[in-house]
Motif scaffolding. Structure first.
Motif, PDB file in Angstrom:
ATOM      1  N   ASP A 211       0.384  -1.094   0.480  1.00  0.00           N
ATOM      2  CA  ASP A 211       0.047   0.409  -0.131  1.00  0.00           C
ATOM      3  C   ASP A 211       0.962   1.141   0.085  1.00  0.00           C
ATOM      4  O   ASP A 211       1.590   1.591   1.144  1.00  0.00           O
ATOM      5  N   THR A 212       0.657   1.901  -1.312  1.00  0.00           N
ATOM      6  CA  THR A 212       1.848   3.380  -1.759  1.00  0.00           C
ATOM      7  C   THR A 212       1.356   4.626  -0.516  1.00  0.00           C
ATOM      8  O   THR A 212       1.915   5.489  -0.531  1.00  0.00           O
ATOM      9  N   TYR A 213      -0.002   4.268  -0.276  1.00  0.00           N
ATOM     10  CA  TYR A 213      -0.642   5.543   0.147  1.00  0.00           C
ATOM     11  C   TYR A 213      -0.732   5.191   2.230  1.00  0.00           C
ATOM     12  O   TYR A 213       0.142   6.535   2.346  1.00  0.00           O
ATOM     13  N   ARG A 214      -0.571   4.214   2.762  1.00  0.00           N
ATOM     14  CA  ARG A 214      -0.643   4.246   4.698  1.00  0.00           C
ATOM     15  C   ARG A 214       0.358   2.931   4.904  1.00  0.00           C
ATOM     16  O   ARG A 214       0.669   2.939   6.207  1.00  0.00           O
TER      17      ARG A 214
ATOM     18  N   ARG B  31       5.467   4.431   1.498  1.00  0.00           N
ATOM     19  CA  ARG B  31       4.789   5.272   0.526  1.00  0.00           C
ATOM     20  C   ARG B  31       4.581   5.670  -1.047  1.00  0.00           C
ATOM     21  O   ARG B  31       6.056   5.505  -1.755  1.00  0.00           O
ATOM     22  N   GLU B  32       4.253   6.869  -1.272  1.00  0.00           N
ATOM     23  CA  GLU B  32       4.314   7.544  -2.278  1.00  0.00           C
ATOM     24  C   GLU B  32       5.319   8.176  -2.363  1.00  0.00           C
ATOM     25  O   GLU B  32       5.995   8.416  -3.714  1.00  0.00           O
TER      26      GLU B  32
END
Length: 452
Positions: free
Chosen positions: A173-176, A180-181
């Motif tokens: 999960d690259t958001y949380r 991350r991003e």
């Protein structure tokens, strides 16, 4: 016997509470909806009120699609029996499915549910590799059988805990997630987590049978793994003597739009060893499938133990499966999912600019997640606010639900006939409700529960 007069919603609820296990939960438990019929992307309660269904990925081509209903009815009038008899429907269906998959995935087993399919996939992997251990992603859910609860962190963390043969990797999960991003190479970083798990397991004398993953983690929060992640993980898993199992039960059959299967989002150079299918495959009829390679199937057969499933692959189920494929093709539902999904993503992202509670909008085709947060810095899940939002949406005759570890991700997985007008209606209503919630929050001066 059926009641002569239709029961009221409260009478039905009382009987359900009396007769049905309390662990079988309802949507909106404090004020459940009684649904008596459905058509397309709409459901109707006992008073004829129409609800827009944004979450029912089982009714894939639309509730009660006439072509699917007709196929079931016509075959039911002729024959329904088990697969020990020859029948064209099974081989016709297997042949049609094979044309949607990479060439090496050419052997099929038919079953009745996604849980049965995932259980069989686990057996295939273990028989082929002669290993036992399984790697799964955190928060994953693969079914309700004992064998699958054991590989579903979403469930086993609240039950008997993690078995020694189960290994849990972080969700890509690259958001949380962990990476991350802003990470320079999240694909490699997340894949290396799997590599490290394998190496640690091997040091303890454990042997990996499979990496078992939803192609797009749904219960985990509508996650879109970064492209290339599966390839790198498969390389590590194959090196360890294991196989890669892609669980397409939630997201297959064109839902992602640009591809028929969600694993294909990873790139043409990625092919899993086993694919499982369920839910949308039968448009509400109990049907499931496992696709695999000749080598894995032959290893499974080499035990000499027959695999027989009483209702799996029966003529009616296969007729329905064929009808679903026909509708997807005839009504251009893949292209439709791309067009409507892109529009829905675009308009939701516009709301993200307007409403700080919307932390992330992610998805592909008609598989979309909206991550609601309390604050931009920590990205704390806005669990209560998400629950309030879906409750108010129901009051506006829109059925939506939440997922993710924090129960704060709005999940969009509507029937594939969900259209542009539906998308506009949903987004406009979400905008209205969030605006009202923000005003109420300010007026009450309860800044601790407001998103900043």
């Amino acid at each position: 016997m059926r009641a002569v007069q239709p029961r009221s919603r409260q009478q039905t609820l009382a009987l359900r509470r009396q007769l049905v296990g309390s662990s079988c939960k309802l949507f909106f438990p404090h004020d459940p909806v009684k649904i008596t019929k459905a058509k397309g992307q709409y459901m109707y309660d006992e008073n004829g009120r129409q609800y827009l269904d944004c979450i029912n990925n089982v009714a894939h081509v639309g509730h009660c699609h006439p072509d699917v209903v007709k196929a079931a009815h016509e075959q039911n009038q002729l024959l329904n029996t088990n697969s020990r008899y020859l029948h064209d429907n099974m081989v016709d269906y297997a042949e049609r499915l094979s044309k949607t998959l990479p060439e090496k995935l050419c052997i099929f087993y038919f079953l009745n549910s996604g849980s049965e399919a995932n259980d069989l996939a686990l057996r295939l992997a273990r028989q082929y590799t002669k290993h036992q251990d399984v790697i799964v992603l955190d928060h994953a859910y693969h079914g309700h059988l004992t064998s699958l609860i054991d590989i579903s962190p979403y469930k086993f963390r609240n039950l008997e805990g993690q078995k020694e043969w189960v290994h849990v990797a972080p969700v890509p999960d690259t958001y949380r997630g962990l990476y991350r991003e802003d990470h320079e190479d999240p694909v490699t970083a997340y894949a290396d987590e799997v590599k490290n798990i394998i190496e640690h397991a091997q040091k303890r004398g454990r042997k990996i049978a499979a990496f078992f993953v939803e192609s797009l983690p749904s219960v985990g929060g509508q996650i879109i793994p970064p492209a290339g992640y599966f390839q790198k993980v498969a390389e590590h898993v194959h090196k360890a003597g294991g196989v890669f199992i892609a669980d397409e039960i939630q997201v297959g059959f064109g839902r992602v739009g640009k591809h028929f299967w969600a694993f294909q989002l990873q790139g043409e150079d990625f092919i899993p060893d086993i694919v499982t299918m369920g839910k949308p495959i039968g448009n509400g009829h109990p049907l499931a499938c496992v696709a695999t390679t000749k080598e894995i199937a032959e290893a499974f057969a080499a035990t000499g133990v027959e695999y027989f499933n009483t209702f799996g692959g029966n003529p009616v189920s296969c007729a329905i499966g064929l009808a679903v494929l026909d509708v997807i093709e005839k009504e251009h539902l893949q292209a439709h999912a791309t067009e409507v999904g892109s529009f829905l993503m675009k308009t939701l992202k516009e709301q993200q600019i307007k409403h700080p509670i919307i932390g992330d909008v992610r998805g592909c085709g008609l598989f979309i997640g909206v991550d609601l947060i309390k604050d931009q810095a920590e990205r704390t899940p806005a669990t209560a606010e998400a629950e309030e939002l879906i409750t108010r949406l129901k009051e506006k005759y829109i059925l939506l639900s939440t997922d993710g570890p924090g129960r704060n991700v709005l999940k969009f997985k509507p029937p594939m006939c969900f259209n542009m007008e539906d998308a506009k209606f949903v987004v406009e209503t979400i905008d209205q409700i969030l605006t009202d919630m923000e005003k109420e929050c300010l007026s009450q001066k309860k800044t601790t529960v407001c998103s900043t």
